[in-house]
Enzyme design. Sequence first.
Site, PDB file in Angstrom:
ATOM      1  N   ASP A   1       0.850  -1.199   0.000  1.00 18.15           N
ATOM      2  CA  ASP A   1       0.000   0.000   0.000  1.00 18.15           C
ATOM      3  C   ASP A   1       0.884   1.247   0.000  1.00 18.15           C
ATOM      4  O   ASP A   1       2.024   1.209   0.481  1.00 18.15           O
ATOM      5  CB  ASP A   1      -0.852   0.033   1.273  1.00 18.15           C
ATOM      6  CG  ASP A   1      -2.101  -0.827   1.174  1.00 18.15           C
ATOM      7  OD1 ASP A   1      -2.429  -1.320   0.085  1.00 18.15           O
ATOM      8  OD2 ASP A   1      -2.756  -0.993   2.226  1.00 18.15           O
TER       9      ASP A   1
ATOM     10  N   ARG B   1      -1.285  -0.541  -8.664  1.00 12.60           N
ATOM     11  CA  ARG B   1      -2.643  -0.105  -8.334  1.00 12.60           C
ATOM     12  C   ARG B   1      -2.638   1.428  -8.426  1.00 12.60           C
ATOM     13  O   ARG B   1      -1.778   2.077  -7.829  1.00 12.60           O
ATOM     14  CB  ARG B   1      -2.979  -0.538  -6.909  1.00 12.60           C
ATOM     15  CG  ARG B   1      -4.378  -0.122  -6.469  1.00 12.60           C
ATOM     16  CD  ARG B   1      -4.541  -0.157  -4.957  1.00 12.60           C
ATOM     17  NE  ARG B   1      -4.294  -1.467  -4.386  1.00 12.60           N
ATOM     18  CZ  ARG B   1      -3.977  -1.645  -3.097  1.00 12.60           C
ATOM     19  NH1 ARG B   1      -3.840  -0.628  -2.273  1.00 12.60           N
ATOM     20  NH2 ARG B   1      -3.761  -2.862  -2.643  1.00 12.60           N
TER      21      ARG B   1
END
Length: 310
Positions: A135, A187
């Site tokens: 992340d 992402r």
Amino acid sequence: MIDQLYRKAVLTVSGQKQIESLVRSRGWSVAQRFVAGESAQTAIAAVGELAADGILSNLDLLGEFVASPEKANEFAGQVLHLLDAARAEGIKPYVSVKLSSIGQGQTVDGQDLGLTNARRIIGKAKEYGGFVCLDMEDHPRVDQTLEQFRVLVGEFGAQHVGTVLQSYLYRAEADRASLDDLRPNLRIVKGAYLEPESVAMPVKADVDANYRKLVYAHLKAGNYVNVATHDETIIADVQHFVLAHGISKDAFEFQMLYGIRRDLQKELAAQGYRVRAYIPYGRDWYAYFSRRIAERPANVMFVLRGMLKG
Ligand code: FDA
């Protein structure tokens, strides 16, 4: 600009200790809309439910920055346990990890502990045929996260580790281009943290325009893209873009958060797109929950109503 002010107000207020203890004590029933329980077992049950609708999963044990190596190792141990638990249920584990929660920035035996723990986690995920996404957190961590991502792709391969770029950051396209040689699985998100205007675009329309640019550039470069947004206009634009450029549905996937736009997730999956839901779980849900509230004014009323009901 109003979006930015709203987000700033919510994230500033939620950072106050009294608010945190109030929401922690009375807000769990409301937080459950966004968080799939406190244990690995409840999260794994959610994987099964989503699979019934043709939706893939990305498991995320909630946790933010930890200050001690012991806590970082303990957290990494819980992620390893999650990988084992998923595997025991016959699931190829796909998980997300915040490097700050496993020791990034703490040096142990001359090595960054975040990197050491990431190696343990990705090594096991690879052994199980799985995938780990690193992340992206607030901007002071971007350089180190991207450097560590490069090292980890070198060691484990781009099919087992990916990371995230945030379109609100001015630097995002330069970062994307700098990673191109790795053929990385990225992402793309808009960005969820409270960032200064010196590093992040204050106007939402600019963030949205940059989002499209990043997705299109990464697709054109032939790399796998995780289009992580609930923005229906952007989703429709990406659908047109891939059609116009003859890009196959295997070259990307849509990703959304657990509890948000499940209708849209199901609809896209039914149309044959790969769709993955990000499933957060765990006891440390407060910071994650605050960011979800900060994304949408209507969510504040949802929280207040839920807390008043008790
Ligand atoms: P936008 O905020 O423009 O919202 C578009 C529409 O989506 C809204 O009109 C509303 O209908 C719906 N929506 C959006 N947020 C909602 C909410 N909280 N509740 C209800 N409805 C909502 N960020 C980050 O900084 N680092 C990261 O690693 C990640 N990882 C990540 C993974 C995945 C799978 C997703 C989907 C998102 C992230 N994010 C993230 C969060 C991201 O940066 C962003 O804050 C949110 O996705 C919200 O932005 P949207 O792109 O949905 O658009």
